[in-house]
Design an enzyme around this catalytic site. Structure first.
Site, PDB file in Angstrom:
ATOM      1  N   PHE A 131      -0.196  25.540  23.415  1.00  0.00           N
ATOM      2  CA  PHE A 131      -0.962  26.511  22.634  1.00  0.00           C
ATOM      3  C   PHE A 131      -1.115  25.983  21.202  1.00  0.00           C
ATOM      4  O   PHE A 131      -0.130  25.553  20.589  1.00  0.00           O
ATOM      5  CB  PHE A 131      -0.216  27.851  22.635  1.00  0.00           C
ATOM      6  CG  PHE A 131      -0.866  28.908  21.812  1.00  0.00           C
ATOM      7  CD1 PHE A 131      -2.156  29.356  22.117  1.00  0.00           C
ATOM      8  CD2 PHE A 131      -0.209  29.475  20.720  1.00  0.00           C
ATOM      9  CE1 PHE A 131      -2.765  30.342  21.354  1.00  0.00           C
ATOM     10  CE2 PHE A 131      -0.805  30.462  19.952  1.00  0.00           C
ATOM     11  CZ  PHE A 131      -2.085  30.893  20.269  1.00  0.00           C
ATOM     12  N   VAL A 145      -6.010  22.115  20.964  1.00  0.00           N
ATOM     13  CA  VAL A 145      -7.281  22.515  21.590  1.00  0.00           C
ATOM     14  C   VAL A 145      -7.557  21.712  22.867  1.00  0.00           C
ATOM     15  O   VAL A 145      -7.974  22.263  23.886  1.00  0.00           O
ATOM     16  CB  VAL A 145      -8.437  22.334  20.573  1.00  0.00           C
ATOM     17  CG1 VAL A 145      -9.762  22.762  21.170  1.00  0.00           C
ATOM     18  CG2 VAL A 145      -8.148  23.107  19.290  1.00  0.00           C
ATOM     19  N   ALA A 146      -7.309  20.405  22.827  1.00  0.00           N
ATOM     20  CA  ALA A 146      -7.619  19.566  23.992  1.00  0.00           C
ATOM     21  C   ALA A 146      -6.742  19.948  25.180  1.00  0.00           C
ATOM     22  O   ALA A 146      -7.225  20.045  26.316  1.00  0.00           O
ATOM     23  CB  ALA A 146      -7.418  18.097  23.650  1.00  0.00           C
ATOM     24  N   SER A 147      -5.463  20.184  24.932  1.00  0.00           N
ATOM     25  CA  SER A 147      -4.552  20.547  26.026  1.00  0.00           C
ATOM     26  C   SER A 147      -5.019  21.840  26.684  1.00  0.00           C
ATOM     27  O   SER A 147      -5.064  21.951  27.910  1.00  0.00           O
ATOM     28  CB  SER A 147      -3.122  20.699  25.481  1.00  0.00           C
ATOM     29  OG  SER A 147      -2.353  21.599  26.241  1.00  0.00           O
ATOM     30  N   GLU A 177       8.998  17.917  14.621  1.00  0.00           N
ATOM     31  CA  GLU A 177       8.082  17.218  15.527  1.00  0.00           C
ATOM     32  C   GLU A 177       8.070  15.717  15.269  1.00  0.00           C
ATOM     33  O   GLU A 177       7.191  15.001  15.734  1.00  0.00           O
ATOM     34  CB  GLU A 177       6.677  17.813  15.384  1.00  0.00           C
ATOM     35  CG  GLU A 177       6.613  19.307  15.719  1.00  0.00           C
ATOM     36  CD  GLU A 177       6.510  19.607  17.216  1.00  0.00           C
ATOM     37  OE1 GLU A 177       5.814  18.875  17.932  1.00  0.00           O
ATOM     38  OE2 GLU A 177       7.140  20.589  17.667  1.00  0.00           O
ATOM     39  N   HIS A 196      -0.512  18.943  14.398  1.00  0.00           N
ATOM     40  CA  HIS A 196       0.393  18.003  13.722  1.00  0.00           C
ATOM     41  C   HIS A 196      -0.354  17.415  12.532  1.00  0.00           C
ATOM     42  O   HIS A 196      -1.580  17.267  12.576  1.00  0.00           O
ATOM     43  CB  HIS A 196       0.779  16.832  14.644  1.00  0.00           C
ATOM     44  CG  HIS A 196       1.749  17.169  15.726  1.00  0.00           C
ATOM     45  ND1 HIS A 196       1.629  16.689  17.011  1.00  0.00           N
ATOM     46  CD2 HIS A 196       2.880  17.916  15.722  1.00  0.00           C
ATOM     47  CE1 HIS A 196       2.632  17.127  17.750  1.00  0.00           C
ATOM     48  NE2 HIS A 196       3.404  17.884  16.995  1.00  0.00           N
ATOM     49  N   CYS A 233      -0.662   9.183  18.246  1.00  0.00           N
ATOM     50  CA  CYS A 233       0.368   9.972  18.938  1.00  0.00           C
ATOM     51  C   CYS A 233       1.168   9.094  19.881  1.00  0.00           C
ATOM     52  O   CYS A 233       2.333   9.366  20.161  1.00  0.00           O
ATOM     53  CB  CYS A 233      -0.256  11.064  19.800  1.00  0.00           C
ATOM     54  SG  CYS A 233      -1.228  12.247  18.908  1.00  0.00           S
TER      55      CYS A 233
HETATM   56  O1  SUG Z   1       2.695  18.222  21.790  1.00  0.00           O
HETATM   57  N1  SUG Z   1       0.290  17.585  24.246  1.00  0.00           N
HETATM   58  C1  SUG Z   1       1.060  17.106  23.118  1.00  0.00           C
HETATM   59  C2  SUG Z   1       0.237  16.184  22.273  1.00  0.00           C
HETATM   60  C3  SUG Z   1       1.077  15.515  21.221  1.00  0.00           C
HETATM   61  C4  SUG Z   1       0.251  14.727  20.256  1.00  0.00           C
HETATM   62  N2  SUG Z   1       1.071  14.095  19.343  1.00  0.00           N
HETATM   63  C5  SUG Z   1       0.783  13.897  18.033  1.00  0.00           C
HETATM   64  N3  SUG Z   1      -0.188  14.502  17.435  1.00  0.00           N
HETATM   65  N4  SUG Z   1       1.544  13.115  17.371  1.00  0.00           N
HETATM   66  C6  SUG Z   1       1.559  18.277  22.283  1.00  0.00           C
HETATM   67  O2  SUG Z   1       0.799  19.251  22.101  1.00  0.00           O
HETATM   68  C7  SUG Z   1      -0.019  18.693  26.389  1.00  0.00           C
HETATM   69  C8  SUG Z   1       0.688  18.823  27.700  1.00  0.00           C
HETATM   70  C9  SUG Z   1      -0.056  19.675  28.684  1.00  0.00           C
HETATM   71  O3  SUG Z   1      -0.812  20.539  28.271  1.00  0.00           O
HETATM   72  O4  SUG Z   1       0.171  19.480  29.880  1.00  0.00           O
HETATM   73  C10 SUG Z   1       0.871  18.208  25.269  1.00  0.00           C
HETATM   74  O5  SUG Z   1       2.063  18.396  25.324  1.00  0.00           O
END
Ligand code: SUG
Length: 444
Positions: free
Chosen positions: A23, A26-28, A174, A250, A368
């Site tokens: 949450f 956005v992409a996740s 983080e 982040h 990332c």
């Molecule tokens: O923590 N996505 C990670 C992406 C982390 C990116 N890292 C940095 N910006 N450094 C997160 O949100 C998605 C997993 C899922 O939806 O299945 C996820 O955990």
């Protein structure tokens, strides 16, 4: 002595999937429930890592974690054989099974915060694994992250490993995604810039309304204390809560630094001018602040393209290059900006694009996927050499991926008891390739 900044990329684990677990990312959220391709994801990551090694950079890899995480599933009351645990979790609490299956340890910018020996009072490189408490699926990473870091940076003389911070929202941490080090040269003492989303103990401090601020000021201060950093070499700056509410979960989604360059969006921070003045004063040498205005690139375009989740690297000839996702080429405003940037006379003179779309669809760009560790020659020699990327390791890891990884995985497939067998078999082989020892032991 020669000084380097090494990048340690997270190997994508065999359970890479899109379960929409994050949450505020956005992409996740928007790719939730699509089928993923773990094999392609792992190979995209390997190609980027190998390309950086070929550019003359010191490049390493960090092992992924074992998923599904049977240790956590048993800890929360699912019992029986491994198959039964997975089957019961799938039936009774599929959201918990999904959380225990994420390959999110691939984003090693969230593995830990690292302070190079030039900055620390005891002259060691310090590592604190991130506790990642804001997201259930990530909060189960830090213990194994600590084991993997110890097996990779396995030398007490040069490396100091701390336990992750207490697992409480007040200490939400983080890792390197909210930390940038500015310096005139990697081996010289620099300024460590800690970017936090909220101050947990001050109820009146600004914070986002819609999405979580994952990093607290208190966590950043604790890491600075643990790492034996001087006050004169730390700057704590707050992320603008408005951009967190627009999907900047982040700091590395809105700014990135390297040596004496800070590349950032004008809306990235609060109190920007005063904090930049503090950086200038503490650096005591020239800093290039490269500002991108909203007119040039909107926050929406920055979040979609990951313009700031690029890596800025210093090539062996001293020039800087930006390592960008191909998504930046596909976004007209961002592509135009990057084409212009290399003509502006800043230290950044070239851009190289990489397809890391499998990771991008979960909100993870090039930056990332890597943990930066600035080291001198002696420290690099003390690293587990089996984790350092070269032609042999690249071939070996590609063969390993071909042998063990699926080319399609849906959220429904996470209930397949075969997946843990595949995951364990592949990681057993990987620990031998990387000579890591029993890094997954406590999970058994
Ligand atoms: O923590 N996505 C990670 C992406 C982390 C990116 N890292 C940095 N910006 N450094 C997160 O949100 C998605 C997993 C899922 O939806 O299945 C996820 O955990």
């Amino acid at each position: 002595m020669k000084q380097f900044e090494a990048n340690f990329d997270g190997l994508v684990g065999p359970t890479h999937n899109y379960a929409g677990l994050s949450f505020g990312n956005v992409a996740s959220y928007s790719n939730a429930a699509q089928a993923s391709n773990p094999k392609a994801a792992a190979k995209q990551g390997l190609l980027k890592a190998k390309a950086l090694a070929d550019l003359g950079m010191v490049q390493g890899v960090l092992a992924p974690q074992e998923r599904p995480d049977l240790y956590t599933l048993r800890r929360i009351g699912f019992s029986g054989t491994d198959s039964e645990v997975i089957q019961k979790a799938a039936e009774q609490a599929p959201a918990l099974l999904n959380a225990c299956c994420s390959a999110s340890s691939m984003w090693t910018a969230n593995a830990a915060t690292v302070s190079p020996s030039a900055d620390t009072r005891d002259g060691k490189v310090h590592f604190t694994p991130a506790n990642l408490v804001d997201k259930l699926h990530r909060s189960i990473e830090p213990l194994t992250t600590g084991s993997i870091l110890k097996a990779t940076f396995n030398n007490d003389r040069h490396f100091k490993h701390h336990l992750h911070l207490p697992e409480h929202a007040n200490f939400g941490d983080e890792g390197a995604a909210n930390h940038t080090r500015l310096c005139s040269d990697y081996g010289k003492a620099g300024v460590e810039l800690f970017v936090y989303g909220q101050s947990a103990t001050n109820p009146n401090a600004p914070k986002p309304n819609k999405y979580p601020a994952r990093q607290t000021l208190e966590a950043s201060q604790a890491v600075a204390r643990l790492h034996q950093l001087e006050d004169e070499s730390c700057v704590f700056i707050q992320q603008n809560p408005d951009v967190i509410d627009q999907g900047v979960f982040h700091n590395d989604v809105i700014s990135v630094g390297n040596q004496n360059v800070l590349f950032y969006h004008e809306q990235a921070f609060l109190n920007t001018e005063a904090k930049f003045a503090e950086i200038r004063q503490k650096m005591n040498s020239e800093v290039h602040f490269i500002k991108v205005s909203t007119d040039q690139v909107s926050i929406d375009d920055a979040v979609k393209s990951y313009l700031f989740n690029t890596q800025i690297i210093t090539l062996p000839n001293g020039e800087m290059a930006i390592i960008a996702p191909t998504n930046c080429q596909e976004n007209p405003a961002v592509f135009a900006y990057l084409n212009q940037l290399v003509t502006l006379g800043t230290p950044i003179t070239q851009v190289k694009y990489f397809d890391v779309k499998q990771s991008m669809q979960n909100g993870g760009g090039p930056a990332c996927l890597r943990l930066r560790v600035a080291m001198n020659e002696l420290e690099i020699e003390a690293v587990n050499q089996h984790t350092i990327m070269n032609d042999t390791l690249f071939t070996r890891l590609n063969t390993w991926v071909d042998k063990h990884y699926r080319d399609s995985l849906t959220v429904a497939d996470l209930a397949d008891p075969q997946l843990i067998i595949e995951s364990r078999t592949s990681l057993d082989e990987l620990t031998q390739i990387l000579k890591l020892g029993s890094v997954y032991q406590f999970q058994k």
